[in-house]
Design a protein around this motif. Structure first.
Motif, short mmCIF file in Angstrom:
data_model
loop_
_atom_site.label_atom_id
_atom_site.label_comp_id
_atom_site.label_asym_id
_atom_site.label_seq_id
_atom_site.Cartn_x
_atom_site.Cartn_y
_atom_site.Cartn_z
N ILE A 130 0.83 -1.20 0.00
CA ILE A 130 0.00 0.00 0.00
C ILE A 130 0.86 1.26 0.00
CG2 ILE A 130 -1.67 1.34 1.33
CD1 ILE A 130 -2.94 -1.21 2.21
N ALA A 131 1.94 1.25 0.80
CA ALA A 131 2.82 2.42 0.86
C ALA A 131 3.33 2.76 -0.53
CB ALA A 131 3.99 2.14 1.79
N ARG A 158 1.97 1.98 -3.42
CA ARG A 158 0.91 2.46 -4.31
C ARG A 158 0.53 3.91 -3.98
NH1 ARG A 158 -3.44 -1.98 -4.62
NH2 ARG A 158 -1.67 -3.38 -4.45
N LEU A 159 0.49 4.22 -2.68
CA LEU A 159 0.19 5.60 -2.26
C LEU A 159 1.21 6.57 -2.82
CD1 LEU A 159 -0.98 5.59 1.46
CD2 LEU A 159 -2.15 6.53 -0.55
N LEU A 209 0.89 9.77 -5.44
CA LEU A 209 1.40 11.10 -5.07
C LEU A 209 2.39 11.59 -6.14
CD1 LEU A 209 0.86 12.87 -2.65
CD2 LEU A 209 2.95 12.03 -1.62
#
Lengths: 308, 271
Positions: free
Chosen positions: B100-101, B103-104, B108
């Motif tokens: 998830i990190a 993909r976030l 951004l």
């Protein structure tokens, strides 16, 4: 078609984001927006009045809604400096900037794309090397330095053109266009030329040549599409530098366009005008990037398949 | 090729080090004050007293160039460190942790790429006023994207290397692995990106000063001197010449240093 639609959606989202950032810059950064927009001499009464008409006494969400609505209707209020609607002012001043950007684009096209092709077909490595060195030097010479120095030499030293810019005189457009084009042209020249070199030495070009196709045919049908797809992303990075370069070029050559207007807005702390100009420039940059993406989509079938 | 890259890099380093030294010790040097106006000596060409001449208000150009270097180098140092720090932390976190990190951060980065923040620096700096801190913050927060992208890719590669697995097998904690295996391997990348970042920051800072977003009036900046000098060019070429030499040499120095580290990186990846 889906890939195309996706790009358009991304562009619209970007525009919305740009408007939001502009709102945050003007309304949320430390400082009183009313005082900034009306200037330091404004009386308390006019400030209160402005706070009311601009909705500064309302909730943040309401203010944001208002700002967005007005931005999309290109209603940016009145310029403090000129006492006229910002939208009208921007419209009036956009012509010289568009002309400048158009003529510079021609220079970029010629130097970045046409020249490598000519050089490769002439097969003169020495000239190619010289251009590459020049491109590197231009890379570390920002437009303001290039502009000031070239104007000083060409107008001051050699006296070839007048120091005072006259939009009617065709000669006066040459130097500004060249200065603005220098950075993107050098980026494209370096990349496109090396890609073209790689492609021309590839097995499939050799095969095409061996089959008896002429150099021109091979260049157009085999080499160019492949070299272009590799060079276009580099152009995307140069777009922001290209567009913001008009700030410097218009200030240096005294061209009465949007860059010059930005300079005047900064000097006079005309925040209403400046924020609208920033919006226009930001949207212009992302529109150009989107156009570039779309053209990549048209040239490169792999991208289309990937997204389908 | 190798040798010339190295020699150029050493020259660049020497230039940066010497202007940094001169700028730091500026108040101790026997220089005239950069803001002292002397109307009886306006636009004097370079001579024994003022080596780089004087400007339209009789101020010493050399002294102004040196005091400008202070602010410019401070902004370059601050903004570059900030963006590299942010890029390293975010990029490594995303690349090393994945999931998830990652993909976030991807989202951004995509957003930051599509929005031309460079335009908004003009607006932000105009609204908040020009101070070194504002410049460092706004430029630093703008520039982290490039480094984050690179670090993300590199950290993702390093994560899969054998020595990381070995370290994990030995029972090292994740933090220890990051600090003792991942970060040391990114040294050349950090240095390359920092040097290229310095080129960008200096170009931007000088450019902002050139269009009027420089420190308040009497304080000298290279960009401001260039802009002022341009209007007095016919009478006094030395103002533009001084500022041009200072900016171009400094930019070129950062550039050749970046090339040098990039070569290291290239050799590293080939080995």
């Amino acid at each position: 078609m889906r890939a195309l639609g996706l790009r358009v959606v991304i562009f619209i989202a970007t525009v919305w984001l740009i408007v939001t950032i502009a709102f945050v810059c003007v309304y949320r950064l430390p400082g009183d927006p009313a005082r900034m927009i009306l200037g330091h001499q404004a009386s308390q009464q006019s400030i209160d009045e402005f706070r009311h008409t601009a909705g500064l006494d309302q909730s943040l969400l309401h203010q944001y809604g208002n700002f967005t609505r007005r931005a999309f209707a290109s209603d940016f209020g009145e310029s403090l400096l000129y006492r006229r609607p910002v939208a009208v002012l921007i419209h009036e001043r956009s012509r010289p900037t568009l002309l400048l950007v158009a003529s510079s684009s021609l220079v970029v096209l010629f130097v970045g794309f046409v020249m490598p092709i000519l050089l490769r077909s002439l097969d003169t490595p020495k000239v190619g090397k010289l251009f590459h060195t020049l491109a590197t030097v231009q890379g570390i010479t920002p437009p303001y330095i290039l502009g000031v120095v070239s104007l000083a030499i060409v107008a001051g030293g050699l006296g070839w053109v007048s120091v005072i810019f006259d939009p009617q005189r065709l000669k006066d457009w040459i130097l500004p266009s060249a200065v603005l084009a220098a950075y993107p042209a050098s980026v494209v020249l370096r990349l496109f030329d090396s890609e073209l070199g790689n492609v021309l030495h590839s097995p499939y070009v050799l095969r095409a040549r061996a089959m008896g196709h002429g150099f021109g045919t091979v260049l157009l049908r085999e080499a160019l599409p492949n070299a272009l797809t590799a060079a276009l992303p580099a152009l995307a990075n140069a777009i922001a530098v290209f567009v913001t370069g008009t700030f410097f070029v218009e200030v240096i050559f005294d061209i009465p366009g949007l860059g010059r207007l930005t300079y005047e807005a900064i000097a006079n702390k005309d925040i209403a005008l400046l924020s609208a100009l920033c919006l226009v420039f930001a949207v212009a940059i992302s529109a150009l990037s989107t156009l570039l993406e779309l053209s990549r989509l048209m040239i490169d079938p792999r991208l289309r398949e990937h997204h389908a | 090729m190798h040798k010339s890259t190295r020699i150029a890099a050493v020259c660049g380093l020497v230039w940066i080090a010497s202007i940094a030294m001169v700028a730091l010790l500026a108040s101790l040097l026997p220089l005239r004050s950069p803001v002292a106006i002397d109307l009886s000596h306006m636009l004097v060409p370079p001579n024994a007293q003022s080596w780089a001449g004087t400007d339209q208000l009789g101020r010493d150009v050399l002294s102004r160039l040196i005091f400008s270097a202070r602010e410019s180098l401070l902004v370059v140092l601050g903004a570059t460190s900030l963006s590299i720090l942010l890029g390293t932390v975010l990029g490594c976190a995303a690349g090393y942790l994945g999931g998830i990190a990652d993909r976030l951060l991807g989202v951004l980065i995509d957003v930051s790429w599509s929005v031309p923040f460079i335009v908004f620096i003009v607006l932000i700096v105009s609204v908040t006023g020009v101070r070194p801190a504002t410049l460092i913050l706004s430029i630093g927060l703008l520039n982290w994207v490039t480094s984050a992208r690179v670090f993300r890719a590199q950290a993702a590669t390093i994560r899969r290397q054998d020595f990381v697995r070995t370290a994990r097998a030995y029972g090292y904690g994740e933090w220890q692995i990051v600090f003792r295996t991942v970060l040391p391997n990114l040294r050349s990348t950090v240095l390359t990106l920092a040097a290229y970042g310095a080129v960008e920051v200096l170009t931007l800072e000088t450019g902002l000063a050139f269009i009027g977003l420089s420190l308040p009036a009497p304080t000298p900046t290279w960009g401001g001197m260039l802009a002022d000098g341009a209007s007095y060019f016919a009478a006094a070429w030395w103002i533009v010449a001084g500022a041009t030499i200072a900016v171009t040499l400094t930019l070129a120095s950062f550039q050749v240093i970046a090339r040098r580290f990039e070569r290291d990186l290239f050799n590293q990846s080939r080995a």
